[in-house]
Motif scaffolding. Sequence first.
Motif, PDB file in Angstrom:
ATOM      1  N   LEU A  85      -3.340   2.489  -9.966  1.00 27.99           N
ATOM      2  CA  LEU A  85      -2.279   3.457  -9.724  1.00 27.99           C
ATOM      3  C   LEU A  85      -1.324   2.952  -8.647  1.00 27.99           C
ATOM      4  O   LEU A  85      -0.095   3.057  -8.784  1.00 27.99           O
ATOM      5  N   THR A  86      -1.865   2.407  -7.568  1.00 25.43           N
ATOM      6  CA  THR A  86      -1.021   1.890  -6.493  1.00 25.43           C
ATOM      7  C   THR A  86      -0.100   0.789  -7.004  1.00 25.43           C
ATOM      8  O   THR A  86       1.088   0.733  -6.649  1.00 25.43           O
ATOM      9  N   GLU A  87      -0.637  -0.072  -7.846  1.00 23.31           N
ATOM     10  CA  GLU A  87       0.174  -1.150  -8.421  1.00 23.31           C
ATOM     11  C   GLU A  87       1.294  -0.576  -9.285  1.00 23.31           C
ATOM     12  O   GLU A  87       2.450  -1.016  -9.211  1.00 23.31           O
ATOM     13  N   HIS A  96       8.748   4.232  -1.862  1.00 23.70           N
ATOM     14  CA  HIS A  96       7.991   5.432  -1.488  1.00 23.70           C
ATOM     15  C   HIS A  96       6.513   5.135  -1.248  1.00 23.70           C
ATOM     16  O   HIS A  96       5.785   5.995  -0.736  1.00 23.70           O
ATOM     17  N   VAL A  97       6.050   3.963  -1.659  1.00 21.78           N
ATOM     18  CA  VAL A  97       4.630   3.632  -1.604  1.00 21.78           C
ATOM     19  C   VAL A  97       4.464   2.200  -1.106  1.00 21.78           C
ATOM     20  O   VAL A  97       5.432   1.430  -1.033  1.00 21.78           O
ATOM     21  N   LEU A  98       3.236   1.844  -0.770  1.00 31.12           N
ATOM     22  CA  LEU A  98       2.932   0.467  -0.413  1.00 31.12           C
ATOM     23  C   LEU A  98       2.925  -0.416  -1.662  1.00 31.12           C
ATOM     24  O   LEU A  98       2.455   0.012  -2.722  1.00 31.12           O
ATOM     25  N   ARG A  99       3.413  -1.631  -1.517  1.00 28.74           N
ATOM     26  CA  ARG A  99       3.325  -2.605  -2.614  1.00 28.74           C
ATOM     27  C   ARG A  99       2.116  -3.495  -2.347  1.00 28.74           C
ATOM     28  O   ARG A  99       2.101  -4.250  -1.373  1.00 28.74           O
ATOM     29  N   PRO A 100       1.082  -3.427  -3.177  1.00 30.33           N
ATOM     30  CA  PRO A 100      -0.133  -4.203  -2.902  1.00 30.33           C
ATOM     31  C   PRO A 100       0.109  -5.701  -3.002  1.00 30.33           C
ATOM     32  O   PRO A 100       0.933  -6.166  -3.795  1.00 30.33           O
ATOM     33  N   LEU A 101      -0.639  -6.435  -2.190  1.00 28.79           N
ATOM     34  CA  LEU A 101      -0.600  -7.895  -2.257  1.00 28.79           C
ATOM     35  C   LEU A 101      -1.450  -8.411  -3.402  1.00 28.79           C
ATOM     36  O   LEU A 101      -1.171  -9.466  -3.978  1.00 28.79           O
ATOM     37  N   ALA A 102      -2.501  -7.686  -3.728  1.00 28.50           N
ATOM     38  CA  ALA A 102      -3.383  -8.054  -4.834  1.00 28.50           C
ATOM     39  C   ALA A 102      -4.136  -6.807  -5.274  1.00 28.50           C
ATOM     40  O   ALA A 102      -4.393  -5.898  -4.477  1.00 28.50           O
ATOM     41  N   PHE A 235       4.045   6.900   1.246  1.00 26.58           N
ATOM     42  CA  PHE A 235       2.852   7.677   0.914  1.00 26.58           C
ATOM     43  C   PHE A 235       1.763   6.741   0.387  1.00 26.58           C
ATOM     44  O   PHE A 235       2.036   5.829  -0.388  1.00 26.58           O
ATOM     45  N   PHE A 236       0.530   6.986   0.814  1.00 24.73           N
ATOM     46  CA  PHE A 236      -0.564   6.091   0.423  1.00 24.73           C
ATOM     47  C   PHE A 236      -1.865   6.872   0.295  1.00 24.73           C
ATOM     48  O   PHE A 236      -1.904   8.091   0.483  1.00 24.73           O
ATOM     49  N   ASP A 237      -2.936   6.148  -0.027  1.00 23.31           N
ATOM     50  CA  ASP A 237      -4.285   6.706  -0.176  1.00 23.31           C
ATOM     51  C   ASP A 237      -4.347   7.700  -1.322  1.00 23.31           C
ATOM     52  O   ASP A 237      -4.430   8.918  -1.132  1.00 23.31           O
ATOM     53  N   TRP A 238      -4.365   7.163  -2.548  1.00 21.53           N
ATOM     54  CA  TRP A 238      -4.263   7.969  -3.763  1.00 21.53           C
ATOM     55  C   TRP A 238      -5.613   8.218  -4.425  1.00 21.53           C
ATOM     56  O   TRP A 238      -5.676   8.599  -5.596  1.00 21.53           O
ATOM     57  N   GLY A 239      -6.709   8.053  -3.697  1.00 23.93           N
ATOM     58  CA  GLY A 239      -8.031   8.179  -4.303  1.00 23.93           C
ATOM     59  C   GLY A 239      -8.429   9.581  -4.707  1.00 23.93           C
ATOM     60  O   GLY A 239      -9.386   9.766  -5.461  1.00 23.93           O
ATOM     61  N   ASP A 240      -7.701  10.601  -4.218  1.00 23.20           N
ATOM     62  CA  ASP A 240      -7.973  11.983  -4.602  1.00 23.20           C
ATOM     63  C   ASP A 240      -6.978  12.505  -5.630  1.00 23.20           C
ATOM     64  O   ASP A 240      -7.000  13.696  -5.972  1.00 23.20           O
TER      65      ASP A 240
END
Length: 338
Positions: A85-87, A96-102, A235-240
């Motif tokens: 989801l983060t990706e 609006h969100v963090l762009r993951p490195l991997a 905004f981050f931490d989308w595990g919920d």
Amino acid sequence: MRSDAPDSVDRGQYPDAVTPWEQETWREDALAWAERGLAAHGLRETGPRKVRLRPWSVLVRLSVAGNDTVWFKANSPAGAFEAGLTEALARWVPGHVLRPLAVDAGRGWSLLPDGGTLFRDALDSAAPTAIDPRAWEEPLRQYAGMQRALAPYAEEIERIGVPGARTVALPETFDRLVGTNTALEPGDRRALDELRPRFVGWCEELAGVGIADTLDHSDLHDGQLFAPEPGRFTFFDWGDAAVAHPFGSFLVPALAARDRFGPEALPRLRDAYLEQWTGDGSTSAELRCALSLAWRLGAIGRACSWGRLFPGASGAVGGTGDAESARWLLKLFTEPPL
């Protein structure tokens, strides 16, 4: 070169939590994956690691050359969708969100850059005379705008693995949560059973407003967003997260703001959040009514999230995750109306 100092481990309120970090093979595999992810971006690890273990995730703070920080995160199997989801969010709503490195979506692993100053820290560091509930207004506007932008992706978000908690299906979710919860007292269970017809009516009324289901963070407190520069929030931490009625998202930030600033702050924050939803045919009164309904129904999302623990970790959370789930279920009739 990385320091030989031992890793510090923070278990918070869960000293007996069972996570895969205790498995040497898993730990070595995860850290090797993180090292490869750093190398792909020309980064190398320096300094000791800081590890945060919770029944739902493993988080490792990695110091890298240049005094920067990168975070490795591993979600529990039920929350493993967060990596993919983060990706996807970084493509759909960049900025609006963090762009993951991997990302390893299959294993629920993410390698994330540091997002800067936490919104909570920004609030805490403000001078007493500068503490103002209006600080929440712009984050809520931007978050609501992001939700609207994501509505066309709702089905794709579910295909990533994000749980569906769509408004019309909430009665089924309610039945499952109440029926399987082992922490509910008999009197509370009876009260919830008696509440069900009203609950169904709330869902039908909310669905009738016509606001499309979209991504609901479900736990948007002041420690779940960054304030890297004035006027911008990440905004981050989308595990919920869940695909649900968007207005359910208002519950957690509103409770956080009420605790910090008092209930008189809520009307302004409500209106700031609803600004993004005007112009689609619903009146201000209809939107406010819908938000009041979602204020109650948002407790279902919080109740669901407490089932997303590592296998074997439930005993570390107040007896079981059911205890926290029950606490949120009871808010359906104990929380004062908005």
